[in-house]
Design an enzyme around this catalytic site. Structure first.
Site, PDB file in Angstrom:
ATOM      1  N   SER A   1       0.827  -1.216   0.000  1.00 44.90           N
ATOM      2  CA  SER A   1       0.000   0.000   0.000  1.00 44.90           C
ATOM      3  C   SER A   1       0.858   1.261   0.000  1.00 44.90           C
ATOM      4  CB  SER A   1      -0.920   0.001   1.230  1.00 44.90           C
ATOM      5  OG  SER A   1      -0.162  -0.192   2.412  1.00 44.90           O
TER       6      SER A   1
ATOM      7  N   ASN B   1      -1.738  -2.782  13.313  1.00 45.74           N
ATOM      8  CA  ASN B   1      -3.197  -2.602  13.305  1.00 45.74           C
ATOM      9  C   ASN B   1      -3.645  -1.389  14.124  1.00 45.74           C
ATOM     10  OD1 ASN B   1      -3.126  -4.846  11.749  1.00 45.74           O
ATOM     11  ND2 ASN B   1      -3.926  -6.256  13.308  1.00 45.74           N
TER      12      ASN B   1
ATOM     13  N   HIS C   1     -40.688  23.599  -8.968  1.00 47.51           N
ATOM     14  CA  HIS C   1     -40.769  22.818 -10.224  1.00 47.51           C
ATOM     15  C   HIS C   1     -40.038  23.535 -11.361  1.00 47.51           C
ATOM     16  CE1 HIS C   1     -44.140  20.629  -8.234  1.00 47.51           C
ATOM     17  NE2 HIS C   1     -44.420  21.837  -7.776  1.00 47.51           N
TER      18      HIS C   1
ATOM     19  N   SER D   1     -14.126  27.599 -25.519  1.00 47.03           N
ATOM     20  CA  SER D   1     -14.287  26.423 -26.382  1.00 47.03           C
ATOM     21  C   SER D   1     -13.191  26.443 -27.438  1.00 47.03           C
ATOM     22  CB  SER D   1     -15.662  26.473 -27.046  1.00 47.03           C
ATOM     23  OG  SER D   1     -15.650  25.728 -28.243  1.00 47.03           O
TER      24      SER D   1
ATOM     25  N   LYS E   1     -17.910  31.254 -26.926  1.00 49.95           N
ATOM     26  CA  LYS E   1     -18.347  30.581 -25.705  1.00 49.95           C
ATOM     27  C   LYS E   1     -17.529  30.914 -24.465  1.00 49.95           C
ATOM     28  CE  LYS E   1     -20.597  27.063 -25.481  1.00 49.95           C
ATOM     29  NZ  LYS E   1     -20.838  25.662 -25.216  1.00 49.95           N
TER      30      LYS E   1
ATOM     31  N   GLU F   1     -19.584  23.092 -13.245  1.00 53.06           N
ATOM     32  CA  GLU F   1     -19.902  21.793 -13.860  1.00 53.06           C
ATOM     33  C   GLU F   1     -19.068  20.679 -13.237  1.00 53.06           C
ATOM     34  OE1 GLU F   1     -20.876  22.060 -18.421  1.00 53.06           O
ATOM     35  OE2 GLU F   1     -19.346  23.534 -17.935  1.00 53.06           O
TER      36      GLU F   1
ATOM     37  N   TYR G   1      -8.931  -7.053  12.594  1.00 50.26           N
ATOM     38  CA  TYR G   1      -8.353  -6.528  11.346  1.00 50.26           C
ATOM     39  C   TYR G   1      -8.423  -7.575  10.237  1.00 50.26           C
ATOM     40  CZ  TYR G   1      -5.125  -4.722   7.869  1.00 50.26           C
ATOM     41  OH  TYR G   1      -4.586  -4.297   6.695  1.00 50.26           O
TER      42      TYR G   1
ATOM     43  N   GLN H   1      -7.179  -2.415   4.141  1.00 50.16           N
ATOM     44  CA  GLN H   1      -6.188  -1.561   3.487  1.00 50.16           C
ATOM     45  C   GLN H   1      -6.846  -0.731   2.383  1.00 50.16           C
ATOM     46  OE1 GLN H   1      -2.010  -2.888   3.046  1.00 50.16           O
ATOM     47  NE2 GLN H   1      -2.482  -2.992   0.868  1.00 50.16           N
TER      48      GLN H   1
ATOM     49  N   LYS I   1      -8.232   3.376   2.414  1.00 54.45           N
ATOM     50  CA  LYS I   1      -7.485   4.637   2.392  1.00 54.45           C
ATOM     51  C   LYS I   1      -7.696   5.511   1.166  1.00 54.45           C
ATOM     52  CE  LYS I   1      -4.271   2.612   5.370  1.00 54.45           C
ATOM     53  NZ  LYS I   1      -5.187   1.428   5.274  1.00 54.45           N
TER      54      LYS I   1
HETATM   55  N1  ARG Z   1      -1.036  -1.454   5.310  1.00 50.80           N
HETATM   56  C1  ARG Z   1      -1.926  -2.031   6.255  1.00 50.80           C
HETATM   57  C2  ARG Z   1      -3.297  -1.399   6.101  1.00 50.80           C
HETATM   58  O1  ARG Z   1      -3.353  -0.313   5.682  1.00 50.80           O
HETATM   59  C3  ARG Z   1      -1.464  -1.806   7.655  1.00 50.80           C
HETATM   60  C4  ARG Z   1      -1.996  -2.793   8.635  1.00 50.80           C
HETATM   61  C5  ARG Z   1      -1.451  -4.137   8.296  1.00 50.80           C
HETATM   62  N2  ARG Z   1      -1.723  -5.093   9.294  1.00 50.80           N
HETATM   63  C6  ARG Z   1      -1.589  -6.402   9.080  1.00 50.80           C
HETATM   64  N3  ARG Z   1      -1.858  -7.183  10.060  1.00 50.80           N
HETATM   65  N4  ARG Z   1      -1.242  -6.878   7.922  1.00 50.80           N
HETATM   66  O2  ARG Z   1      -4.308  -1.990   6.393  1.00 50.80           O
END
Ligand code: ARG
Length: 456
Positions: free
Chosen positions: A23, A110, A156, A277, A283, A290, A317, A322, A325
């Site tokens: 990630s 976690n 309306h 445009s 224009k 928009e 968890y 992940q 995010k």
């Molecule tokens: N990169 C992981 C996430 O965003 C961090 C937590 C990972 N924890 C684990 N037990 N693999 O979720």
């Protein structure tokens, strides 16, 4: 074997797996928060006598060197180190040697990642509050200048009753006020500290969670370690609030687009906020509103994405999490951009007062007022409504507006009509008369402005 968790493994990770499960390409946005959390954690480890003060100061020194390098763009994160947490830990060990490995005592990624996201959400929520206030003050500024500017109010999308343009703008002020209130209220829940919940069950070390919570500016700790590491409600809440807010932004944008069309011609957006445009030289396109309207899709999408992500997850968890995010980052950044543009665009907008006023002349939006006129003189409102309906029909058939009819014409429909009907029908009079609390009457709009000022 260079993985931080490599001990139990006999083979290197498949390259595709490494790519797919990492990630770091997106969670590097949490670097600052990750270091902030680590600093609080390591301080606490020292104060609780779990590691020595020398170790604490080595680790803190190392972390601040890394922070500086990240800020200067000198760090190359690696996919092989999976995420921001392990990248930073790896860099720390490279920087200060094996003592860096003590940082992760009594915590897990976690509770670490949850802490980072709480810190990120707090920062963004506070920023959003400021940006919403800028939009509110732009609306208020325009409203103050246009209390007496009259335009048709619509239902309306048909002309309904004349209203004050200031009143129309203030409707959005209050929508944004509620958004701001929701953001502020959500801070209560954002400010729970997950740190110290460890992987899911707590830790045998005698850590002090209150200490880290306080150092990080949180108001309380999660009372349950399983909840602490698996809760993403605070993000869901941010995405919900953002969805409601972008709905408001989108409705306002839609009005700006309509109003700046040649058909309405009620406002002119500043050249700096429009584009041209490539083929039609005449224009001037309202691209900004928009796009604001268009951005609504991704913000709703991010909310749906996270709701769906979470609905089937067992405690605690799961790696699925992940995926929480990118939607969070995207919504925060999209909204930040939207609010930052909206305020100056509203401030610089020109209002075509004459055009709005003309629109009110050429319609039947004062019809309710003649019904009220008869009702005040004793005719039941329902019956008055019927009479005025016939007058409007007469007007349409004879191509006359209500102010153009003569008193004799009125009296054909009811002998309750007298000369004073004409002053009652002037748009200024029609608007001013709606002086009930929260109405569009000028006095009420002035009161509303005073009240709005107290909220800023
Ligand atoms: N990169 C992981 C996430 O965003 C961090 C937590 C990972 N924890 C684990 N037990 N693999 O979720």
């Amino acid at each position: 074997m260079t993985k931080l968790w490599g001990g139990r493994f006999t083979k290197p990770t498949n390259k595709l797996v490494e790519e797919y499960t990492s990630s770091i390409n997106f969670d590097q946005k949490l670097a600052k928060q990750d270091i902030q959390g680590s600093l609080a954690h390591v301080d606490m480890l020292g104060k609780c006598g779990i590691i020595s003060q020398n170790e604490v100061s080595d680790i803190k020194k190392g972390l601040s060197i890394i922070e500086g390098k990240i800020e200067k763009g000198e760090v190359e994160f690696s996919v092989a180190d999976e995420d921001i947490h392990m990248n930073i830990e790896k860099l720390l060990i490279e920087e200060i040697g094996p003592v860096g490995g003590k940082l992760h005592t009594g915590r897990s990624r976690n509770d670490q990642v949850a802490t980072d996201m709480h810190l990120y959400m707090r920062e963004k929520t506070e920023l959003m509050v400021e940006l919403v206030e800028q939009v509110q003050s732009a609306l208020l500024q325009q409203a103050e200048q246009h209390v007496e500017t009259i335009l048709p109010g619509y239902t309306h999308l048909q002309r309904a009753q004349p209203i004050s343009f200031g009143h129309h703008l203030l409707a959005y002020f209050w929508m944004f006020e509620r958004d701001k209130e929701r953001l502020q209220d959500s801070l209560k829940r954002i400010n729970w500290s997950p740190l110290g919940a460890a992987a899911l069950a707590g830790t045998p070390y005698s850590i002090d969670r209150e200490m880290t919570a306080e150092a990080l500016g949180f108001e309380r700790v999660y009372p349950n370690s399983l909840d602490a590491v698996s809760d993403r409600d605070f993000i869901l809440e941010f995405l919900s609030i953002s969805s409601i807010m972008i709905t408001h932004i989108s409705r306002l944008s839609e009005e700006l687009i309509l109003w700046s069309s040649q058909e309405f011609n009620f406002v002119e957006l500043d050249d700096a906020f429009c584009t041209g445009s490539s083929i039609m030289p005449q224009k001037k396109n309202p691209d900004v509103p928009e796009l604001l309207r268009g951005k609504t899709g991704r913000i709703y999408g991010n909310l749906m994405g996270l709701l769906t992500l979470l609905k089937g997850l067992p405690l605690a968890y799961n790696k699925d999490m992940q995926e929480d995010k990118e939607g969070m980052f995207d919504t925060a950044e999209t909204l930040e951009g939207a609010l930052s543009l909206l305020a100056p665009m509203l401030e610089s907008m020109e209002v075509n007062v004459g055009q709005m006023r003309n629109a009110v002349k050429e319609d039947y939006s004062n019809a309710t007022d003649i019904a009220d006129y008869l009702a005040i003189k004793g005719m039941p409102f329902r019956q008055a409504h019927e009479v005025i309906g016939q007058i409007v029909l007469y007007g349409i058939q004879n191509e006359k507006y209500l102010l153009d009819l003569t008193i004799e014409e009125y009296q054909q429909f009811s002998d309750l009509f007298e000369e004073d009907i004409f002053e009652k029908l002037a748009p200024e009079q029609v608007v001013a008369a709606r002086n009930s609390q929260g109405g569009t009457g000028f006095k009420q709009v002035h009161k509303q402005i005073q009240l709005a000022k107290q909220y800023l």
